[in-house]
Design an enzyme around this catalytic site. Structure first.
Site, short mmCIF file in Angstrom:
data_model
loop_
_atom_site.label_atom_id
_atom_site.label_comp_id
_atom_site.label_asym_id
_atom_site.label_seq_id
_atom_site.Cartn_x
_atom_site.Cartn_y
_atom_site.Cartn_z
N GLU A 133 -11.36 -3.96 -2.46
CA GLU A 133 -10.76 -3.02 -3.05
C GLU A 133 -10.77 -3.17 -4.60
O GLU A 133 -9.78 -4.08 -5.06
CB GLU A 133 -9.09 -3.15 -2.25
CG GLU A 133 -9.42 -3.05 -0.89
CD GLU A 133 -8.12 -3.53 -0.13
OE1 GLU A 133 -6.75 -3.15 -0.44
OE2 GLU A 133 -8.10 -4.60 0.49
N HIS A 154 -9.55 1.78 0.93
CA HIS A 154 -9.47 0.63 2.00
C HIS A 154 -10.71 0.56 3.13
O HIS A 154 -10.33 0.73 4.21
CB HIS A 154 -7.94 0.51 2.57
CG HIS A 154 -7.74 -0.84 2.76
ND1 HIS A 154 -8.10 -1.62 3.81
CD2 HIS A 154 -6.87 -1.42 2.28
CE1 HIS A 154 -7.48 -2.58 3.76
NE2 HIS A 154 -6.36 -2.69 2.89
N HIS A 211 0.87 -1.13 0.08
CA HIS A 211 0.03 0.07 -0.02
C HIS A 211 0.94 1.46 0.02
O HIS A 211 0.32 2.27 0.71
CB HIS A 211 -0.92 -0.05 1.42
CG HIS A 211 -1.78 -1.17 1.13
ND1 HIS A 211 -2.60 -1.41 -0.17
CD2 HIS A 211 -2.61 -1.83 2.04
CE1 HIS A 211 -3.38 -2.44 0.23
NE2 HIS A 211 -3.48 -2.66 1.53
#
Length: 381
Positions: free
Chosen positions: A347, A209, A135
């Site tokens: 996601e 998220h 991420h």
């Protein structure tokens, strides 16, 4: 009024998704977003909260990480609940958030060993997940303070969020200028539009998220939620959760959600992929592929409340994460402890480790190009 009677109207302006079959009782004009101080970072930077409401949906968004701090929708009886996990203070977001409600970048999901080669040059980006980058690194977009500009447009309300990621931030090349727009429509849909430009070739994979529990955050397991994903294949991973490069059929595996089924139905099977992820933490290869406008990709329902989330996206992939690493150490907005399986993430994305997998859809962005992606969350009961 039954809000489930939604339709996709092809080619409908820029949105691509409308709700033309819903009665006017749910087509209400939203309020102008309201700004308030949420807290301060250690260096004194102020973090603001923006409250939005439209079409029966209410949400709060933070300037820190673009975090959706809460999202409230009604059940079949009209009772509201916050269906997104989060905290009630900035300190917990800074110290211990597992990306609750955050905008993710520069690269959503994992890059193996934090390494990739682009135009013959090797790059090492920040490693923060064992041997891999996750991420965007230890200080990705989820930990940055965004500039926020509220707007009202016709019957819609929303926020424009801006962030400039400088050349070399977390090891990524190029200065990346990012604009993300959150829109609440008059029908209560939450739309996300992502856009980005760069001055050097780079890789980009932006996503959101949010941790969903449609029964209400802190209410317990999501194993009884029902999920359908329009995907016939998924990307198996190795022990580090990096895709092997295979696009494997879901048929005959716990990853087959082509029909709606209980999330807990196959979750505890002794399947090697489930053992690697301590549950589900995998990317689905959406049957529709990349699309110019959002197309329906998944439906999540909580039978107990009737709350339903239907998702549409332009993206080719969907990461389904079953909350495997929630460990009972975090206390959420409602004062309840979050335990394993108390929420899930859906996601929308390009595939994990795409910079190292030439056969995957490319995540390369070059000067003169604009990265664009759209995801729509449609709520009903």
């Amino acid at each position: 009024m039954d809000m489930s009677r939604r339709t996709v109207i092809a080619g409908a302006a820029a949105a691509g998704i409308t709700a033309a079959t819903i009665g006017s009782a749910h087509a209400t004009r939203g309020r102008t977003p309201v700004k308030s101080l949420f807290g301060k970072l250690a260096d004194g930077t102020k973090v603001y909260s923006w409250s939005l409401a439209n079409g029966g949906t209410r949400m709060k968004v933070l300037s820190y990480g673009g975090v959706v701090q809460s999202l409230e929708i009604p059940d079949r009886r009209g009772h509201y609940a916050n269906v997104s996990l989060g905290f009630d203070n900035i300190e917990d977001y800074v110290a211990s958030s597992p990306y609750f409600g955050a905008l993710i970048g520069r690269y959503g999901n994992r890059i193996g060993k934090g390494q990739f080669t682009l135009d013959g040059k090797a790059y090492q980006v920040n490693v923060n997940d064992g041997a891999n980058s996750l991420h965007g690194g230890a200080k990705g977009f989820d930990k940055r303070v965004w500039d926020v500009e509220p707007f009202t447009k016709g019957s819609d309300v929303g926020l424009h969020l801006y962030y400039t990621s400088v050349d070399g931030e977390m090891g990524y090349p190029g200065t990346l200028k990012v604009k993300v727009t959150y829109t609440l429509t008059k029908y209560g849909d939450w739309r996300i539009d992502y856009a980005a430009t760069t001055d050097k070739a780079t890789v980009v994979n932006l996503t959101s998220h949010v941790y969903w529990n449609l029964a209400g955050e802190g209410s317990g397991t999501i194993e009884n939620h029902e999920l359908k994903i329009d995907a016939s294949r998924y990307t198996p991973v190795d022990s580090g959760l990096i895709p092997t490069g295979e696009l494997a059929p879901v048929a005959g595996t716990p990853f087959d959600f082509r029909r709606s089924k209980r999330i807990g139905e196959d979750l505890r099977e002794a399947h090697q992929q489930l053992l690697y992820g301590k549950g589900i933490d995998h990317n689905w290869v959406l049957d529709k592929g990349i699309s110019p406008r959002p197309e329906w990709i998944a439906t999540l329902k909580d039978p107990s409340s009737g709350r339903t989330l239907r998702m549409a996206s332009t993206e080719p992939g969907l990461q389904f994460y079953s909350g495997n690493f929630l460990d009972g150490t975090l206390v959420g907005t409602g004062g309840k402890v979050y335990r394993q399986g108390d929420a899930l993430c859906l996601e929308t994305q390009h595939f994990p480790d795409s910079p190292n997998k030439p056969s995957f859809p490319s995540t390369v962005l070059r000067p003169g190009q604009t990265y664009r992606s759209t995801t729509v969350h449609s709520f009903s009961r």
